[in-house]
Design a protein around this motif. Sequence first.
Motif, short mmCIF file in Angstrom:
data_model
loop_
_atom_site.label_atom_id
_atom_site.label_comp_id
_atom_site.label_asym_id
_atom_site.label_seq_id
_atom_site.Cartn_x
_atom_site.Cartn_y
_atom_site.Cartn_z
N ILE A 74 0.86 -1.18 0.00
CA ILE A 74 0.00 0.00 0.00
C ILE A 74 0.90 1.23 0.00
O ILE A 74 2.09 1.13 0.32
CB ILE A 74 -0.96 0.03 1.21
CG1 ILE A 74 -0.18 0.02 2.54
CG2 ILE A 74 -1.93 -1.14 1.16
CD1 ILE A 74 -1.05 0.26 3.77
N GLU B 147 -7.61 2.87 6.72
CA GLU B 147 -8.61 2.59 5.68
C GLU B 147 -7.99 1.86 4.51
O GLU B 147 -8.56 0.91 3.98
CB GLU B 147 -9.26 3.90 5.25
CG GLU B 147 -10.14 4.50 6.35
CD GLU B 147 -10.49 5.97 6.11
OE1 GLU B 147 -10.31 6.47 4.98
OE2 GLU B 147 -10.94 6.61 7.08
N ALA B 148 -6.80 2.30 4.06
CA ALA B 148 -6.13 1.65 2.93
C ALA B 148 -5.74 0.21 3.28
O ALA B 148 -5.86 -0.69 2.45
CB ALA B 148 -4.90 2.44 2.51
#
Length: 193
Positions: free
Chosen positions: A64, A74-75
């Motif tokens: 990520i 959230e990612a």
Amino acid sequence: MAVLVTPSAADAAPPGIDAADFLTAVAEDTYELVAGLDFVSPVVVTSVPGMEEIVWPGTPVVEIPDLSGSALVEAAFAALPHGEQAVLLSADAPDLPPLLIGKLFRELGRARIAVCPAAGGGTVALAAHLPYPGWASVGFDDLDPVKALRASAPGSRMVARGPGWHRLRAPGDLHLLDPGLEGWDNTRALLSA
């Protein structure tokens, strides 16, 4: 069950120990903790290159962007490959007792999110039903994640607090490592070398 590896996992490296070696040791120990659990699928979610070297064959390593705060959380949850529930565990908690992870999953029986808070503020692990709720805007270094999540939750019983633990965020935190606990062999070896 995902181990979240970010560059900040190297922040507790004491003088004389290479920060990259320290990050690899704590991340590998935290991964080994997760990989040894029954009934979970281990995943490494990372913004640090080379983490494929610390995992067992077949373990997904999901890259990520290098983010922080709620955007990072959230990612990380969005990057998980599958599942109805997930725990995101900070890589700088190599001596976390596995029982605390089990307690987070148990808390998900009554709540949408469960938090293992960190000593001194922040989060060690965050458990959630998937997909990760849009109202759950919190970062791993937020001072009081339980309070923040409860303030944004649509219901009073949506957020559970599990037992707390510690993270290694600065060299002064190394005294928190529990020599009586099994595991964290790589970190222990690096610090005693």
